[in-house]
Design an enzyme around this catalytic site. Structure first.
Site, PDB file in Angstrom:
ATOM      1  N   TYR A  63       4.267   6.407  53.590  1.00  0.00           N
ATOM      2  CA  TYR A  63       4.469   6.849  52.216  1.00  0.00           C
ATOM      3  C   TYR A  63       4.285   8.361  52.084  1.00  0.00           C
ATOM      4  CZ  TYR A  63       3.688   1.834  51.365  1.00  0.00           C
ATOM      5  OH  TYR A  63       3.726   0.469  51.402  1.00  0.00           O
ATOM      6  N   SER A 208       5.645  -5.420  45.455  1.00  0.00           N
ATOM      7  CA  SER A 208       6.761  -5.445  44.503  1.00  0.00           C
ATOM      8  C   SER A 208       6.790  -6.730  43.681  1.00  0.00           C
ATOM      9  CB  SER A 208       8.106  -5.247  45.221  1.00  0.00           C
ATOM     10  OG  SER A 208       8.187  -3.965  45.799  1.00  0.00           O
ATOM     11  N   PRO A 209       5.646  -7.170  43.134  1.00  0.00           N
ATOM     12  CA  PRO A 209       5.637  -8.396  42.334  1.00  0.00           C
ATOM     13  C   PRO A 209       6.392  -8.239  41.013  1.00  0.00           C
ATOM     14  CG  PRO A 209       3.537  -7.274  42.109  1.00  0.00           C
ATOM     15  CD  PRO A 209       4.306  -6.535  43.176  1.00  0.00           C
TER      16      PRO A 209
END
Length: 340
Positions: A63, A208-209
């Site tokens: 990231y 990524s829910p």
């Protein structure tokens, strides 16, 4: 639907750690979603998350090509004893490019770099970010197990792997967490890993829910999305598929309104209802959205509401694949024929 308590306030386990059912994925304050916020704003968000009860913070070497780990270290280093800190190896930035590399020597080097950036002596949960098809998972996990023996890492995890790969890795060293994408529109874990994780005592950490911002109050506007936003290359957001998905989203908004919650809360509650071993790590750049997400811990929704949401949006109804054709072969769950 998996039997769970009426509310989600009870802590859940990742290996020896107890954490709230909702943590924070830190990627989008440094990586992949258009222009990153100013570092001081990102640090402010992380500290606000701590104040709002977030314990579990998830980052990775990839990231921002190390910038996110540095950010987390700056913002939370002074509060290290209050958090469960997770990071990842096996996928990093090399000369401006994303590279999957699960070789033991790379894993050892990446871990040392992460410890420096995170300003800590040990990482609580250390994941293999992606399976390297050129390196047996046993070799990668073996190197990670050496990090546990050295006291640099406390527990191990895997990301985006199949149930078969999870079992192979678990035979080398106990795996505490399996991080796979899981949401109403991404159902890969239901094809084996959700059950395998429960059987082995592994936490299923859902990234990524909220479907990369699709299941929030601010659905992405593709006309104004920044050029380098990752969603521009995802089939579910392209011109052929996005309108159909927006129609499904509208139906979910109606269900949420009828239940007295927001769309994001409905989506998070659905994910958390899939099992007591499921932990969600939504990402956000907004303190308001952060508070909205954490409020799901006190939300009680009837089973029929959650079931209705799952009937509207699922692997059979979603329009488009998770990733484009160039990316799909990189992901173990996809190579094993598990789509959706």
């Amino acid at each position: 639907m998996t039997d769970v308590p009426d509310a989600f306030r009870a802590p859940r386990r990742i290996g020896p750690f107890e954490v709230p059912a909702v943590g924070l994925g830190c990627m989008n304050v440094s990586h992949a979603y258009g222009v990153a916020p100013a570092p001081e704003d990102a640090e402010r968000l992380l500290r606000a998350a701590l104040d709002e009860g977030v314990v579990h913070f998830d980052t990775a070497a990839l990231y921002g090509f190390g910038a996110n780990e540095e950010l987390v270290g700056r913002a939370l280093g002074a509060h290290r004893d209050r958090i469960v800190l997770a990071s990842k190896c096996g996928m990093t930035g090399v000369d401006g490019r994303r590279v999957i590399d699960g070789r033991p020597e790379t894993i050892r080097r990446t871990a040392d770099e992460a410890l420096t950036r995170l300003k800590t002596d040990a990482i609580d949960v250390y994941y293999l970010h992606r399976l390297d098809p050129a390196v047996p998972v046993e070799d990668s996990v073996g190197a990670m197990a050496e990090l546990v023996d050295a006291g640099k890492v406390r527990t191990l995890g895997l990301s985006e792997v199949s149930a078969a790969t999870l079992r192979r890795a678990h035979a080398v060293h106990p795996i505490a967490a399996l991080q796979n994408e899981y949401s109403l529109w991404s159902r890969n874990p239901e094809r084996g890993t959700l059950d395998a994780a429960a059987e082995l005592g592994v936490a299923l950490v859902a990234f990524s829910p909220l479907a990369r911002g699709f299941l929030t109050g601010d659905a992405p506007d593709m006309a104004t999305l920044p050029e380098k936003d990752i969603r521009r290359n995802m089939p579910r957001f392209d011109a052929a598929n996005y309108p159909g998905n927006l129609r499904l989203r509208a139906r979910l908004e109606e269900i949420a309104a009828g239940a007295g919650c927001t769309l994001a809360q409905l989506a998070l509650a659905w994910v958390l209802s899939r099992g007591g071993h499921v932990v969600a790590i939504p990402g956000t750049r907004s303190v308001e959205h952060l508070r909205e997400n954490m409020a799901v811990l006190d939300l009680v929704l009837p089973d029929e509401v959650l079931r209705a949401a799952g009937d509207v949006l699922n692997a059979a109804t979603v329009h488009g694949a998770r990733y484009n054709e160039a990316t799909l072969p990189e992901i173990d769950t996809e190579r094993c024929g598990i789509a959706g």
